[in-house]
Enzyme design. Structure first.
Site, PDB file in Angstrom:
ATOM      1  N   ARG A 109       3.632   2.399   3.502  1.00 30.16           N
ATOM      2  CA  ARG A 109       4.767   1.563   3.746  1.00 30.16           C
ATOM      3  C   ARG A 109       5.879   1.511   3.839  1.00 30.16           C
ATOM      4  O   ARG A 109       6.517   1.570   5.145  1.00 30.16           O
ATOM      5  CB  ARG A 109       3.930   0.031   3.521  1.00 30.16           C
ATOM      6  CG  ARG A 109       2.848  -0.048   3.420  1.00 30.16           C
ATOM      7  CD  ARG A 109       1.538  -0.061   4.550  1.00 30.16           C
ATOM      8  NE  ARG A 109       0.679  -0.176   4.320  1.00 30.16           N
ATOM      9  CZ  ARG A 109      -0.559   0.919   4.723  1.00 30.16           C
ATOM     10  NH1 ARG A 109      -0.417   1.737   5.183  1.00 30.16           N
ATOM     11  NH2 ARG A 109      -1.718   0.216   4.683  1.00 30.16           N
ATOM     12  N   HIS A 115     -12.744  -0.581   7.887  1.00 25.17           N
ATOM     13  CA  HIS A 115     -11.452  -1.837   8.708  1.00 25.17           C
ATOM     14  C   HIS A 115     -12.570  -2.362  10.121  1.00 25.17           C
ATOM     15  O   HIS A 115     -12.331  -2.580  10.359  1.00 25.17           O
ATOM     16  CB  HIS A 115     -10.641  -0.728   8.948  1.00 25.17           C
ATOM     17  CG  HIS A 115      -9.006  -1.137   7.768  1.00 25.17           C
ATOM     18  ND1 HIS A 115      -9.738   0.630   7.112  1.00 25.17           N
ATOM     19  CD2 HIS A 115      -8.769  -1.228   7.547  1.00 25.17           C
ATOM     20  CE1 HIS A 115      -9.028   0.559   6.026  1.00 25.17           C
ATOM     21  NE2 HIS A 115      -8.230  -0.858   6.460  1.00 25.17           N
ATOM     22  N   ASP A 133       1.031  -1.465  -0.030  1.00 22.90           N
ATOM     23  CA  ASP A 133      -0.020  -0.006  -0.307  1.00 22.90           C
ATOM     24  C   ASP A 133       0.728   1.352   0.144  1.00 22.90           C
ATOM     25  O   ASP A 133       1.369   1.546   0.979  1.00 22.90           O
ATOM     26  CB  ASP A 133      -0.694  -0.132   1.552  1.00 22.90           C
ATOM     27  CG  ASP A 133      -2.600  -0.667   1.251  1.00 22.90           C
ATOM     28  OD1 ASP A 133      -3.159  -0.766   0.320  1.00 22.90           O
ATOM     29  OD2 ASP A 133      -2.543  -1.209   1.356  1.00 22.90           O
ATOM     30  N   ARG A 150      -7.148  11.260   0.764  1.00 21.52           N
ATOM     31  CA  ARG A 150      -6.877   9.611  -0.029  1.00 21.52           C
ATOM     32  C   ARG A 150      -6.983   9.664  -1.585  1.00 21.52           C
ATOM     33  O   ARG A 150      -6.452   9.132  -2.255  1.00 21.52           O
ATOM     34  CB  ARG A 150      -6.853   8.407   0.454  1.00 21.52           C
ATOM     35  CG  ARG A 150      -6.372   7.602   2.258  1.00 21.52           C
ATOM     36  CD  ARG A 150      -7.032   6.688   2.267  1.00 21.52           C
ATOM     37  NE  ARG A 150      -5.880   5.776   1.668  1.00 21.52           N
ATOM     38  CZ  ARG A 150      -6.723   4.593   1.478  1.00 21.52           C
ATOM     39  NH1 ARG A 150      -7.754   4.291   2.728  1.00 21.52           N
ATOM     40  NH2 ARG A 150      -7.201   3.590   1.671  1.00 21.52           N
ATOM     41  N   LYS A 177      -7.782   0.844  -6.324  1.00 21.49           N
ATOM     42  CA  LYS A 177      -8.747   0.269  -5.603  1.00 21.49           C
ATOM     43  C   LYS A 177     -10.355   1.894  -5.269  1.00 21.49           C
ATOM     44  O   LYS A 177     -10.071   3.068  -5.292  1.00 21.49           O
ATOM     45  CB  LYS A 177      -8.109  -0.283  -4.337  1.00 21.49           C
ATOM     46  CG  LYS A 177      -7.006   1.520  -4.048  1.00 21.49           C
ATOM     47  CD  LYS A 177      -6.469   0.697  -2.953  1.00 21.49           C
ATOM     48  CE  LYS A 177      -5.393   2.034  -2.584  1.00 21.49           C
ATOM     49  NZ  LYS A 177      -4.604   1.693  -1.215  1.00 21.49           N
ATOM     50  N   HIS A 178     -10.835   1.449  -4.672  1.00 25.77           N
ATOM     51  CA  HIS A 178     -11.740   0.305  -4.435  1.00 25.77           C
ATOM     52  C   HIS A 178     -13.084   0.026  -5.140  1.00 25.77           C
ATOM     53  O   HIS A 178     -14.009   1.139  -4.803  1.00 25.77           O
ATOM     54  CB  HIS A 178     -12.514   0.325  -2.678  1.00 25.77           C
ATOM     55  CG  HIS A 178     -10.545   1.349  -1.652  1.00 25.77           C
ATOM     56  ND1 HIS A 178     -10.495   2.015  -1.808  1.00 25.77           N
ATOM     57  CD2 HIS A 178      -9.897   0.222  -1.622  1.00 25.77           C
ATOM     58  CE1 HIS A 178      -9.489   2.309  -1.156  1.00 25.77           C
ATOM     59  NE2 HIS A 178      -9.022   0.766  -0.386  1.00 25.77           N
ATOM     60  N   ASP A 221      -9.880  -6.962  -1.156  1.00 28.05           N
ATOM     61  CA  ASP A 221      -9.441  -5.795   0.156  1.00 28.05           C
ATOM     62  C   ASP A 221      -9.191  -7.136   0.793  1.00 28.05           C
ATOM     63  O   ASP A 221      -9.771  -8.064   1.207  1.00 28.05           O
ATOM     64  CB  ASP A 221     -10.412  -4.835   0.387  1.00 28.05           C
ATOM     65  CG  ASP A 221      -9.671  -3.380   0.811  1.00 28.05           C
ATOM     66  OD1 ASP A 221      -8.732  -3.642   1.259  1.00 28.05           O
ATOM     67  OD2 ASP A 221     -10.271  -2.738   0.936  1.00 28.05           O
TER      68      ASP A 221
END
Length: 530
Positions: free
Chosen positions: A83, A188, A75, A145, A175-176, A257
């Site tokens: 990351r 999440h 990601d 984002r 995505k998504h 995902d």
């Protein structure tokens, strides 16, 4: 590890559609055994990435040695989500900043820079760009984002970032799907729902994915969201939207995902969700980040998380519930993608990278400072003469998507000021007394910088800014959330960043330490399209 009653041919087939995370900065033995047995690849999360680049390369080298043609995904969006730079904050512009700048050449260059960084780390699939059109300002997980609030803006920048990534030998994963931008909850933590009819979805949220397909995107990640126009099942488990994706001309890899997210974990469970996802048309199952909650909410190991999905899919194939041919076709797509990306450590690019730009391999560490300067807006005189600074953070905890509690603003500002960080987000409420008491403890000779990401009128952060301004009118407000339409109504000087990244933090530090005689007129300009 194939388990009792599972023949090795079935076990190998199933491994070919699994994409787990793992704990630590070295590969555990179970992961290496599964790679030897045909595992599709792995996903790196922040906890896997060492601050020493040589250790990251050594990890990737070990994984590729066990299975040369694997998919190593990260990601890596720039802005809030990184990351590779999880320990420092991203030095690349985020999507909202790129959308505000609205220069597709810059966006394409950011894609090339991301590709160079991934390839240098041994990864070959960027779980980016975000093609969600953020039409709901209260969206708790997309926000900055996203490239922006309109389909046209998001479409052109989605395509540009894909072009930059894939010209650099790295597969992109948009995505998504079919669009997470109108949600009011975080998948999440919950199962979001988008109550739009098909016409609205087609007009406002699906065009960026169509643009991605036109740009030959290698893979598409599904959203764990319920769209009643497609039925009652989450999109990841729903054949209706995935059939629409195929009918749109996409023949690449459909990736779920993460199955450890609450939207799946607390409804079907990760194992059952994996079976339903494959049956619906998903090709590659992202199992998730075991350093978060995991399918069993932390009472589990990385191997347990993996085995829950592995055994569930094997059992469904063995019983005939899941057609073996479905898994075979999914595994073939995944293998084709893994074979197409630029080989690790090789000079010769693969088919996805046939237009590899060698300049991208020499991208400087912070090459986009000018773009950041152009997009960060300033209202009022923000320079501070103090040597000590109190950084009052009004934000709530970061989402799992951001996956880092690091504050790059404190780190950057500490290079110029003696910084005391004050975490105030948890005490924001209707009762102003705790906040007033907290602010009163800040020494009078300290500069005060407020950090906020949700400044909507009447919201707790906006109310807190008004309260603090009455006590410390010399405070400076830094916004890292969506752009404000009413910034002129703020009671203190304002720096509007659109990202909580190291790149943004360094610009803020630069502005706060400029002399009072410099007013940075070029920062007062209107962003393109704003």
């Amino acid at each position: 590890m194939s388990g009792s009653g599972v023949d090795e041919a079935t076990a190998r087939l199933v491994r070919g559609v699994l994409w787990p995370g793992f704990l630590g900065r070295t590969a555990p033995e179970w992961l290496l055994r599964e790679l030897d047995g045909g595992l599709a690849g792995v996903v790196y999360f922040g906890q896997n990435v060492s601050p020493d680049p040589a250790e990251v390369v050594a990890l990737s080298t070990t994984l590729h040695a066990h299975r040369p043609e694997i998919l190593i995904g990260i990601d890596e969006e720039g802005g809030n989500v990184s990351r590779l730079e999880a320990l420092t904050g991203s030095t690349l512009p985020g999507h909202a900043q790129l959308g505000a700048l609205d220069d597709v050449d810059t966006t394409r260059a950011v894609g090339a820079a991301l590709a160079a960084r991934l390839r240098a780390a041994g990864a070959n699939l960027a779980i980016a760009p975000v093609a969600d059109v953020n039409t709901n300002p209260a969206n708790p997980v997309i926000g900055v984002r996203s490239f922006g609030p309109t389909a046209a803006l998001v479409s052109r920048h989605t395509a540009a970032l894909i072009e930059g990534l894939q010209s650099g030998g790295v597969a992109a994963c948009v995505k998504h799907y079919p669009g997470h931008g109108d949600t009011a909850s975080d998948s999440h933590l919950d199962l979001p729902r988008i109550d739009l009819d098909l016409a609205a979805l087609e007009a406002e949220h699906l065009p960026p994915f169509d643009a991605a397909i036109a740009a030959d995107v290698a893979s598409v990640m599904t959203a764990h969201i319920v769209v009643p126009a497609f039925g009652d099942a989450p999109a990841t488990l729903n054949p209706v939207p995935l059939r629409r994706l195929r009918d749109s001309g996409f023949d690449g890899v459909i990736i779920s995902d993460a199955l450890d997210m609450a939207a799946i974990r607390t409804t079907t469970g990760s194992g059952r969700g994996a079976v339903l996802a494959l049956a619906a048309g998903v090709d590659l199952l992202c199992i998730g980040n075991p350093s978060n909650l995991g399918p069993k909410q932390g009472a589990t190991t990385d191997e347990d998380d993996y085995l829950e999905v592995f055994h569930a899919v094997c059992a469904a194939v063995r019983s005939g519930e899941l057609d073996r041919g479905v898994v075979e076709r999914a595994a073939a797509r995944v293998a084709k993608l893994a074979a197409s990306v630029a080989p690790f450590g090789a000079e010769r690019p693969g088919p996805v990278a046939e237009h590899l730009n060698p300049v991208a391999e020499r991208v400087e560490a912070r090459p986009f400072a000018d773009a950041i300067r152009r997009v960060v807006r300033v209202r009022g005189d923000v320079a501070l003469s103090a040597t000590h600074l109190s950084l009052v953070d009004l934000r709530d905890r970061p989402t799992f998507a951001v996956a880092s509690a690091l504050d790059p603003f404190a780190e950057s500002l500490s290079e110029r000021f003696a910084v005391a960080r004050v975490a105030a987000g948890a005490i924001l409420c209707e009762d102003e007394a705790p906040l007033t008491s907290l602010i009163s403890t800040i020494p009078a000779d300290h500069g005060v910088v407020l950090l906020a990401d949700r400044l909507t009128e009447g919201g707790p952060q906006r109310v807190a800014v008004d309260t603090i301004a009455s006590l410390r009118p010399d405070a400076v407000l830094v916004g890292v959330g969506l752009p404000l339409a009413d910034a002129d109504a703020l009671p203190v000087p304002f720096i509007d960043c659109l990202a909580a990244s190291r790149a943004s933090a360094d610009r803020v530090t630069e502005l706060l330490t400029s002399s009072h005689g410099e007013h940075h007129q070029h920062d007062q300009h209107q962003r393109n399209g704003s």
